[in-house]
Design a protein around this motif. Structure first.
Motif, PDB file in Angstrom:
ATOM      1  N   ARG A 143       0.833  -1.211   0.000  1.00 29.43           N
ATOM      2  CA  ARG A 143       0.000   0.000   0.000  1.00 29.43           C
ATOM      3  C   ARG A 143       0.865   1.256   0.000  1.00 29.43           C
ATOM      4  NH1 ARG A 143      -1.596   3.589   3.717  1.00 29.43           N
ATOM      5  NH2 ARG A 143      -0.419   2.455   5.325  1.00 29.43           N
ATOM      6  N   LEU A 144       1.896   1.236   0.846  1.00 22.12           N
ATOM      7  CA  LEU A 144       2.794   2.394   0.900  1.00 22.12           C
ATOM      8  C   LEU A 144       3.509   2.614  -0.431  1.00 22.12           C
ATOM      9  CD1 LEU A 144       4.330   1.871   4.470  1.00 22.12           C
ATOM     10  CD2 LEU A 144       2.572   3.525   3.773  1.00 22.12           C
ATOM     11  N   LYS A 145       3.840   1.503  -1.100  1.00 21.42           N
ATOM     12  CA  LYS A 145       4.483   1.619  -2.414  1.00 21.42           C
ATOM     13  C   LYS A 145       3.533   2.251  -3.424  1.00 21.42           C
ATOM     14  CE  LYS A 145       6.812  -1.095  -5.966  1.00 21.42           C
ATOM     15  NZ  LYS A 145       7.242  -2.445  -6.401  1.00 21.42           N
ATOM     16  N   TYR A 146       2.258   1.811  -3.354  1.00 23.93           N
ATOM     17  CA  TYR A 146       1.261   2.413  -4.242  1.00 23.93           C
ATOM     18  C   TYR A 146       1.124   3.908  -3.964  1.00 23.93           C
ATOM     19  CZ  TYR A 146      -0.420  -2.150  -5.896  1.00 23.93           C
ATOM     20  OH  TYR A 146      -0.526  -3.371  -6.485  1.00 23.93           O
ATOM     21  N   LEU A 147       1.120   4.293  -2.686  1.00 25.39           N
ATOM     22  CA  LEU A 147       0.979   5.701  -2.327  1.00 25.39           C
ATOM     23  C   LEU A 147       2.172   6.524  -2.814  1.00 25.39           C
ATOM     24  CD1 LEU A 147      -0.430   5.508   1.328  1.00 25.39           C
ATOM     25  CD2 LEU A 147      -1.645   6.253  -0.724  1.00 25.39           C
ATOM     26  N   SER A 148       3.372   5.952  -2.654  1.00 27.73           N
ATOM     27  CA  SER A 148       4.575   6.684  -3.093  1.00 27.73           C
ATOM     28  C   SER A 148       4.617   6.852  -4.600  1.00 27.73           C
ATOM     29  CB  SER A 148       5.828   5.944  -2.615  1.00 27.73           C
ATOM     30  OG  SER A 148       5.926   4.679  -3.238  1.00 27.73           O
ATOM     31  N   ASN A 149       3.968   5.919  -5.303  1.00 25.67           N
ATOM     32  CA  ASN A 149       3.917   6.008  -6.766  1.00 25.67           C
ATOM     33  C   ASN A 149       2.707   6.796  -7.252  1.00 25.67           C
ATOM     34  OD1 ASN A 149       6.224   4.466  -6.945  1.00 25.67           O
ATOM     35  ND2 ASN A 149       5.112   2.513  -7.177  1.00 25.67           N
ATOM     36  N   GLY A 150       1.887   7.249  -6.296  1.00 26.58           N
ATOM     37  CA  GLY A 150       0.710   8.022  -6.681  1.00 26.58           C
ATOM     38  C   GLY A 150      -0.435   7.159  -7.178  1.00 26.58           C
ATOM     39  N   ASN A 151      -0.376   5.870  -6.932  1.00 25.66           N
ATOM     40  CA  ASN A 151      -1.424   4.946  -7.384  1.00 25.66           C
ATOM     41  C   ASN A 151      -2.450   4.815  -6.261  1.00 25.66           C
ATOM     42  OD1 ASN A 151      -2.952   2.983  -8.557  1.00 25.66           O
ATOM     43  ND2 ASN A 151      -1.253   1.590  -9.018  1.00 25.66           N
ATOM     44  N   TYR A 152      -3.297   5.822  -6.124  1.00 32.18           N
ATOM     45  CA  TYR A 152      -4.197   5.912  -4.989  1.00 32.18           C
ATOM     46  C   TYR A 152      -5.369   4.918  -5.073  1.00 32.18           C
ATOM     47  CZ  TYR A 152      -1.583  10.222  -4.408  1.00 32.18           C
ATOM     48  OH  TYR A 152      -0.571  11.118  -4.274  1.00 32.18           O
ATOM     49  N   ILE A 153      -5.785   4.585  -6.272  1.00 29.41           N
ATOM     50  CA  ILE A 153      -6.889   3.619  -6.413  1.00 29.41           C
ATOM     51  C   ILE A 153      -6.470   2.260  -5.869  1.00 29.41           C
ATOM     52  CG2 ILE A 153      -8.394   2.417  -8.020  1.00 29.41           C
ATOM     53  CD1 ILE A 153      -9.031   5.371  -7.721  1.00 29.41           C
ATOM     54  N   ASP A 154      -5.271   1.802  -6.312  1.00 26.55           N
ATOM     55  CA  ASP A 154      -4.777   0.515  -5.813  1.00 26.55           C
ATOM     56  C   ASP A 154      -4.473   0.568  -4.321  1.00 26.55           C
ATOM     57  OD1 ASP A 154      -5.000  -0.651  -8.258  1.00 26.55           O
ATOM     58  OD2 ASP A 154      -2.923  -0.290  -8.848  1.00 26.55           O
ATOM     59  N   ALA A 155      -4.007   1.746  -3.853  1.00 25.76           N
ATOM     60  CA  ALA A 155      -3.734   1.886  -2.422  1.00 25.76           C
ATOM     61  C   ALA A 155      -5.024   1.762  -1.624  1.00 25.76           C
ATOM     62  CB  ALA A 155      -3.065   3.226  -2.143  1.00 25.76           C
ATOM     63  N   GLY A 156      -6.112   2.370  -2.139  1.00 26.33           N
ATOM     64  CA  GLY A 156      -7.402   2.266  -1.460  1.00 26.33           C
ATOM     65  C   GLY A 156      -7.927   0.844  -1.457  1.00 26.33           C
ATOM     66  N   GLU A 157      -7.741   0.136  -2.601  1.00 34.26           N
ATOM     67  CA  GLU A 157      -8.172  -1.256  -2.672  1.00 34.26           C
ATOM     68  C   GLU A 157      -7.374  -2.117  -1.689  1.00 34.26           C
ATOM     69  OE1 GLU A 157     -10.589  -4.324  -4.101  1.00 34.26           O
ATOM     70  OE2 GLU A 157     -10.686  -2.158  -4.413  1.00 34.26           O
TER      71      GLU A 157
END
Length: 346
Positions: free
Chosen positions: A107-121
């Motif tokens: 999740r943190l990796k998704y957030l750092s990459n700006g991938n907020y949809i995947d982070a939320g999932e």
């Protein structure tokens, strides 16, 4: 170990993240990361398990291969854990905790990459995993408390059954003593009657016969006639005397019989009164024992019910407190687990 759907979902999401270039490397790295100092046996088990899966394509292109691989991935991980756990090799952290941290790192990796949809999932899966772990631990605690209550109830039942058995033994012993007491008294009474009858018979025989003046006069006439050698008249008088004596003896014997019968009847009445007194005492003792048994049983049952009610009240008060403690413990374990690198995530 059978995986639950929350764990399976988390594993599939980690696989779909394409963390490693090959299917084999993904399985191997993920499995190794969960064990304390994996060692040769763990690595050998992973190698052997992967050899069985060598026919599976490592490509993740196309939906068909994608679904087949994430399902196989979960199956292989579960198989590896089953084989290793049979030999007592433990995980470095509880599986769900380690899985949670791996997923949180993703999740943190998704957030750092700006991938907020995947982070939320990913966050949804994290919430499910956390709730699952807390609920499972709370279930284990509740089951442990239920076992304690079951053991307490069984102990109380065994105690009550033992008490009833002891009372039954006591009652059997009491009834046996009652039989002995009654039998002993009957034998004593029978011996007393026999001895008393013998005593009365002896007294009756020793008692002098008191004949009437009439009989004495006839016997006197009989002797005079014999002295005068008037034998025919003496014989006639003798017959008269014998008849009178027979009748008087019968009257004396009848009178003696009535006396004996009356005395024996008085003795039997005394014995009957003595027996009734014994039976009355026995009934009183039996009644006292029965009342004590009922009273003690009620007290014991009430005592055990009070203990169980107190225990249930304590459990109800402890339940919410324990749920909060488990929640805090899981969070603490997650924080401790974050200090360990899992699957390349920091």
């Amino acid at each position: 170990m059978p995986l639950q759907h929350q764990q399976v979902s988390a594993l599939k999401m980690l696989y779909r993240a394409n963390l490693y270039p090959s299917f084999r490397e993904t399985v191997e790295s993920f499995a190794n990361a969960f064990f304390v100092s994996p060692g040769r046996f763990v690595r050998q088990t992973i190698e052997e398990t992967l050899e069985l899966a060598s026919s599976v394509s490592c490509s993740s292109s196309g939906d068909g291969d994608y679904k087949a691989n994430d399902v196989r991935f979960v199956a292989l991980i579960e198989r590896i854990f089953d084989l290793v756990s049979l030999h007592g090799i433990t995980l470095e952290h509880p599986f769900t905790i380690a899985l949670y941290n791996a997923l949180d790192a993703l999740r943190l990796k998704y957030l750092s990459n700006g991938n907020y949809i995947d982070a939320g999932e990913t966050q949804k899966y994290l919430d499910e995993l956390f709730d699952f772990e807390v609920t499972e631990r709370h279930k284990e605690w509740s089951m442990a408390q239920s076992r304690k209550l079951a053991n307490l109830e069984k102990a109380h039942k065994d105690q009550f059954d033992k008490y009833i058995q002891d009372w039954e033994k006591f009652e059997m012993k009491f009834e046996k003593s009652v039989e002995n007491a009654i039998s002993t008294m009957k034998e004593r009474h029978s011996e007393s009657i026999q001895k008393y009858e013998q005593k009365l018979e002896i007294e009756a025989k020793r008692k002098p016969r008191l004949f009437s003046k009439e009989l004495k006069e006839w016997r006197r006439k009989e002797r005079l006639l014999v002295e005068e050698e008037n034998y025919s008249e003496a014989q006639r008088v003798k017959l008269i005397s014998d008849a009178i004596e027979k009748k008087e003896r019968e009257n004396i014997n009848a009178c003696n019989y009535d006396v004996v019968k009356r005395k024996l009847s008085n003795l039997q009445e005394q014995q009957e009164a003595e027996m009734n007194a014994l039976l009355k005492r026995i009934d009183m003792q039996r009644d006292i024992g029965s009342k004590k048994k009922d009273s003690d049983c009620k007290c014991l049952l009430q005592r055990n019910q009070n203990i169980q009610s107190t225990w249930r009240s304590k459990y109800a008060a402890e339940d919410q407190k324990q749920f909060r403690l488990i929640d805090l413990k899981v969070r603490d374990e997650i924080a401790q687990c974050k200090q360990t690198q899992i699957m390349g995530f920091s």
